[in-house]
Design an enzyme around this catalytic site. Sequence first.
Site, PDB file in Angstrom:
ATOM      1  N   ASP A  10       0.869  -1.169   0.000  1.00 51.40           N
ATOM      2  CA  ASP A  10       0.000   0.000   0.000  1.00 51.40           C
ATOM      3  C   ASP A  10       0.913   1.228   0.000  1.00 51.40           C
ATOM      4  O   ASP A  10       2.123   1.121   0.243  1.00 51.40           O
ATOM      5  CB  ASP A  10      -0.884  -0.039   1.249  1.00 51.40           C
ATOM      6  N   ASP A  12      -0.268   5.227   0.819  1.00 49.75           N
ATOM      7  CA  ASP A  12      -0.549   6.281   1.797  1.00 49.75           C
ATOM      8  C   ASP A  12      -0.594   5.727   3.216  1.00 49.75           C
ATOM      9  O   ASP A  12      -1.380   4.830   3.518  1.00 49.75           O
ATOM     10  CB  ASP A  12      -1.877   6.963   1.464  1.00 49.75           C
TER      11      ASP A  12
END
Length: 253
Positions: A10, A12
Amino acid sequence: MGELRALIFDVDGTLADTERDGHRVAFNRAFADAGLDWDWTVPLYGELLSVTGGKERIRYFIDRYRPDFDAPQDLDGFIAALHAAKTRHFVEILEGGAIPLRPGVGRLFEEARQAGVQLAIATTTTPKNVEALLVSTLGEDALDWFACIGAGDIVPAKKPAPDIYFYVLEQTGWPAEECLAFEDSANGVRSSRGADLKTIVTINDYTRGQNFDGAALVVDQFGEADAPFAVLAGDAGGSRYVDLALLRRLHGS
């Protein structure tokens, strides 16, 4: 179970603390450009993060917090334009060098590359945001480090749906059992686990205290030799930071 082949990240909150002083600020600048009096404060943005996807977050905000808003007839187009402006502001913030990678991220990338373990991205943020972050922190050739960058609207359903992880696995041909995923939020874990990926969580201030059931390990950061992580759930086997040795143990357990 085969050997550990790939790491899927991932973006953010996982690779960098982009939310509070990056995306939130960029949203507010886009609102100001549009003549809106909307102000996403730090606490409010924490609540809005329960909704994945920037355009989806704007729509949720209007529905829940600004029912008095005189929405234009083409609300979808209005939201898309706001989000495009926000992306431009966010890229400017990144290009200014204001948001570094979290501790241990660059080291882990380099260790994986040297060992022949492949890298990929699975995120709901837009491709421009991903590219700007990687280039601003790792250099112009960083995009070539990743076998696949799954980002944005490339799949119809965003996290917590597992679609973006299925996309990455399909594009690369990697079996889920030969990969590890890295997330920072409960929605992210639901997404990765929905694709049968063993998952390591590194929390941040916005996700601290969320439910990470199903994660193989939860730590406060990837850590470094001189700045060890704190283990919040799971067994790190005495390791002080996330490295390939630890990841291989977790993968094989």
